[in-house]
Write an enzyme that holds these catalytic residues in place. Structure first.
Site, PDB file in Angstrom:
ATOM      1  CD  GLU A  67      -2.608   1.073   2.746  1.00 23.76           C
ATOM      2  OE1 GLU A  67      -2.840  -0.063   3.225  1.00 23.76           O
ATOM      3  OE2 GLU A  67      -3.068   2.122   3.237  1.00 23.76           O
ATOM      4  CG  ASP A  71      -1.527   4.856   2.831  1.00 23.94           C
ATOM      5  OD1 ASP A  71      -2.278   4.283   2.012  1.00 23.94           O
ATOM      6  OD2 ASP A  71      -1.338   4.429   3.982  1.00 23.94           O
ATOM      7  CD  GLU A 108      -3.619   6.945   5.396  1.00 25.34           C
ATOM      8  OE1 GLU A 108      -4.684   6.403   5.664  1.00 25.34           O
ATOM      9  OE2 GLU A 108      -2.541   6.632   5.891  1.00 25.34           O
ATOM     10  CG  HIS A 160       1.482   1.127   4.939  1.00 27.07           C
ATOM     11  ND1 HIS A 160       1.415   1.019   6.308  1.00 27.07           N
ATOM     12  CD2 HIS A 160       0.841   2.276   4.640  1.00 27.07           C
ATOM     13  CE1 HIS A 160       0.761   2.065   6.813  1.00 27.07           C
ATOM     14  NE2 HIS A 160       0.399   2.847   5.813  1.00 27.07           N
TER      15      HIS A 160
END
Ligand SMILES: *[C@@H]1O[C@H](CO)[C@@H](O)[C@H](O)[C@H]1NC(C)=O
Ligand SMILES: *[C@@H]1O[C@H](CO)[C@@H](O)[C@H](O)[C@H]1NC(C)=O
Length: 458
Positions: free
Chosen positions: A230, A232, A235, A246
């Site tokens: 993942e 990101d 966020e 991640h």
């Protein structure tokens, strides 16, 4: 040898098809909202061409009812035990429906923009948040290979208070989702929390052993989870923002079971094979408290352009850089202002330093391959996710407040934003700020330097 290979292949084919055919309902046809974006070449954002895309809402938000009827297969946070005595029976007995995007889910797409509303009171239910994927066509997600490229979008977070997260990120989902009905109905989600709140995993119901959430009337946790790498990109709310890779090993879609999943939904957060925490760059968290927020350098009371560069080639990701553009001015990600940390971009070295400076008990990013594994995940092709959510596990305090809440504020890494540690409780934000929303628009993608005018020497 040959025949045993053939038998294996046939068994694999049978088991895959046996578990992956969900039933499709006929009450509401599925029509994806259209959303264009731009593919750029050349330099400075001047040679970009429109791509006609569309978006789909994730399968978890959809109505599941008994085949050929109207009785619910899943209601609130529980499965119907009559229709769903087992995962296999549930998969056979239940149908998934098409979506009324604006009426039920508060989602509006218009030309190059997507607006997600927080609370939507529909005819049959109240909807909270949503999660959507960008598609190439009706049955395929658009796959992005980020390394060597730059991803740019505009965002308006002015109507996102403490506790909300208007997120834009990438996960290594399969291009066609899972089995039938596949990507057309938003199936195949996975992330680095090894999501166990999914009603279907790998095309089969996740109803066996399902435990309803104690504080979320719409959610629960099943035995199976879906994991994958993942990235990101975004966020954020109007108070704080984080940029966070991640890692997972393996990087691609993989199913986990029960506590071995780790992540948010499991007792032991670190038991799985993904990095649940990430190597995050949140300006406030690295000590730059006047950079992002209402009235600050990057002013969240107004729309902004967010540029993220993924330096490297192939699966070799070396650096993640961030710029903001607002009122025609370009702002680089700031230099950290806490002792021991330098560098305004994410590299493996930056993550190693963060680990040493923050001195948290666990720093799982490196345990699952760190930047190298993140690069491999990107090279599989990733799906673009846009979502709006509140946090029933940690009230989003890890993003916008102090976390852990009992942590010493003088310890580097604890302070992440200006929100109160009592803020972000879902019941409060849902009742007090139902009209919160996030708007994403003007997505551009192309080689480094192709989507915006990057100042020389930055
Ligand atoms: C559960 O499913 C059965 C059919 O399997 C149906 O008759 C019943 O009404 C459903 N229960 C609820 C509460 O919807
Ligand atoms: C549901 O809760 C029970 C009791 O705490 C637990 O034993 C079981 O593992 C849980 N199931 C899931 C899917 O988490």
């Amino acid at each position: 040898m040959v025949s045993s290979f053939a038998i294996k292949a046939i068994t694999a084919f049978l088991s895959a098809s046996a578990v992956s055919a969900q039933q499709i309902g006929k009450e509401q046809s599925e029509t994806h909202p259209k959303m264009t974006w731009k593919r750029c070449t050349g330099k400075g954002g001047n040679s970009c061409t429109n791509v006609n895309g569309e978006v789909v809402i994730d399968a978890n938000w959809r109505w599941l009812h008994v085949k050929g009827g109207y009785a619910n297969c899943y209601e609130g946070n529980k499965w119907n035990a009559t229709a769903c005595p087992s995962n296999a029976a549930c998969t056979k007995n239940c149908e998934i429906e098409g979506a009324d995007y604006s009426g039920t889910y508060g989602i509006t797409a218009g030309s190059n923009a997507l607006t997600l509303k927080f609370v939507t009171k529909g005819q049959h239910s109240t909807n909270i948040g949503s999660r959507l994927y960008l598609m190439k066509d009706t049955n395929n997600y658009e796959m992005f290979k980020l390394v060597g490229n730059e991803f740019t979008f505009d965002v308006d977070v002015s109507q996102l208070p403490c506790g909300l997260n208007g997120a834009l990120y990438f996960v290594s989902m399969p291009q066609k989702g899972n089995g039938i009905p596949g990507a057309k109905y938003g199936t195949g989600y996975c992330d680095a929390q090894c999501a166990r709140d999914l009603k279907y995993v790998d095309g089969e119901a996740n109803s066996e052993g399902w435990n309803e959430s104690s504080n979320d009337q719409n959610a629960g946790v099943g035995k199976k989870g879906a994991c994958c790498a993942e990235m990101d990109i975004w966020e954020a709310n109007s108070i704080s923002t984080a940029l966070t890779p991640h890692s997972c090993a393996p990087e691609g879609y993989s199913v986990c079971l029960e506590t071995n999943c780790g992540g948010t939904y499991s007792e032991d957060r670190y038991a799985g094979y993904c990095d649940a925490n990430g190597c995050d760059f949140n300006p406030y968290r690295v000590g730059v408290k006047d950079y992002y927020g209402k009235g600050k350098t990057v002013d969240t009371s107004k729309p902004m352009t967010v540029v993220t560069q993924f330096l490297g080639s192939g699966s070799d990701l070396t650096e993640i850089k961030r710029f903001y553009v607002q009122n025609g001015k370009v702002f680089a990600q700031p230099e950290p202002q806490i002792e021991g940390m330098t560098g305004n971009s994410i590299t493996q070295e930056w993550c190693n330093t963060q680990k040493n400076v923050f001195q948290e008990k666990d720093y799982p990013f490196n345990d699952h391959g760190g930047m190298a594994s993140m690069g491999r995940g990107m090279n599989l092709g990733m799906v673009l996710v846009m979502s709006l959510w509140d946090d029933h596990y940690a009230n989003m305090l890890w993003l916008d407040s102090s976390y852990p809440t009992e942590g010493d504020l003088d310890k580097p890494g604890v302070a992440r934003g200006e929100c109160d540690i009592g803020s972000g409780v879902p019941a409060d934000v849902e009742s007090k700020s139902p009209n919160s929303q996030v708007k994403f628009s003007n997505i551009k993608f192309g080689p480094i330097g192709s989507t915006f005018a990057q100042p020389a020497g930055t």
